[in-house]
Design a protein around this motif. Structure first.
Motif: not given
Length: 339
Positions: A287-301
């Motif tokens: 789940k933390h990895c997915v959150m990091a991927e979201l942030r990297q794509r600029g999709l926020g939390e």
């Protein structure tokens, strides 16, 4: 005699200006100012502080490691690997702070795919060189790409020694990363044994400031079994210590024909400083990895989306679904499906 001094650039400028002075278009005072300005500019441009990082990448062998940045990267970008975090931080900071190390730093990273081995090597490269993996002083060898044919081992050994010797001659703080060690032909890695030993110099070249990193899936099953038994006994994974796995791991690799280290002198002569186990990841880590991927794509939390993606991964054992089968390897692809 003092007028005879000056850089080549200054003298070239003076030669260009002399015809103008001879024609009366430039007085001696103006000529002196031009010469002084040229000398100052030449000195500024020749200062390493100007061109290093601006014009070219320079080898900064004695550059201090930003300990705070390294700690932050390991804490916020690497998930579920308390052993790797602790060992790599202490090993790298200790090695980089020592002006005259006795041997190169040699790290061997082991665990299943998707647990963070390649990612950690990237973090190390980024904290030693601003360009990270793109730096000309960071060298990546992939077994199946650079050493594909078992009949060419003798040639590969010569090439490998030549590559390392040439690059360390250019920059003592070179980083060499060997990926897919478990697919490397038996005996090939022993070619670099002299460079990892405690020699002060070999043919006038010192290898003591270099960093060697080995990445391998070999030993992953052994690590997973140990973590699973730890969990079944009611203990937290964070209670695992390096001593619980390191010696078993090194012996297992030495006796594993498909490890790349089978009967290797690197293990036999204790030239690998740390065998670092990467533990299987749990749902919360994915789940933390997915959150990091979201942030990297600029999709926020978006914790709800991150949890859905994480739960969509395959886990083992089947009855408890405790550990991710592929770590965080396919997180990006899985996220695309949910988006």
């Amino acid at each position: 005699m003092a007028a005879a001094r000056g850089s080549p650039g200054t003298w070239r400028l003076l030669l260009l200006l002399l015809p103008y002075q001879a024609a009366g278009l430039l007085d001696p005072f103006s000529l002196g100012i031009a010469a002084a300005s040229a000398a100052a500019l030449t000195g500024y441009l020749s200062n390493p502080r100007f061109y290093c990082g601006r014009l070219v990448e320079c080898c900064e062998e004695d550059k201090a490691l930003n300990i705070t940045a390294l700690q932050a990267d390991l804490s916020t970008r690497l998930f579920g690997q308390h052993l790797a975090h602790d060992v790599i931080f202490r090993a790298l900071t200790g090695f980089m702070s020592y002006e005259n190390p006795k041997k190169p730093l040699t790290l061997s990273l082991h665990g299943w795919t998707g647990t963070g081995k390649n990612f950690v090597s990237k973090i190390i490269a980024e904290n030693v060189y601003d360009l990270g993996m793109q730096s000309k002083f960071v060298h990546l060898f992939v077994s199946t790409v650079h050493f594909p044919h078992d009949k060419l081992i003798t040639k590969y050994k010569d090439q490998l020694q030549s590559w390392i010797r040439g690059n360390v001659s250019q920059c003592a703080r070179s980083i060499f990363i060997f990926d897919e060690m478990d697919k490397l032909h038996t005996g090939l890695i022993d070619a670099i044994k002299p460079f990892l030993d405690y020699y002060e110099h070999i043919d006038g070249v010192s290898y003591r400031k270099a960093i060697f990193i080995f990445l391998s899936n070999a030993g992953g099953d052994m690590i997973n079994r140990a973590v699973l038994e730890f969990w079944k006994s009611g203990k937290m994974r964070e209670e695992l210590q390096l001593k619980d796995l390191e010696s078993v791991l090194s012996v297992g690799l030495f006796n594993n024909h498909n490890s790349g280290f089978w009967h290797s002198s690197l293990i036999d002569k204790n030239l690998i400083d740390f065998f670092i186990p990467f533990l299987p990841l749990e749902l919360t880590h994915v789940k933390h990895c997915v959150m990091a991927e979201l942030r990297q794509r600029g999709l926020g939390e978006n914790e709800e989306l991150a949890l859905r993606v994480a739960e969509d991964m395959v886990y083992f054992p089947k009855d408890s679904r405790m550990f991710s089968d592929k770590g965080c390897k396919t997180v990006s692809a899985k996220l695309n499906l949910h988006l």
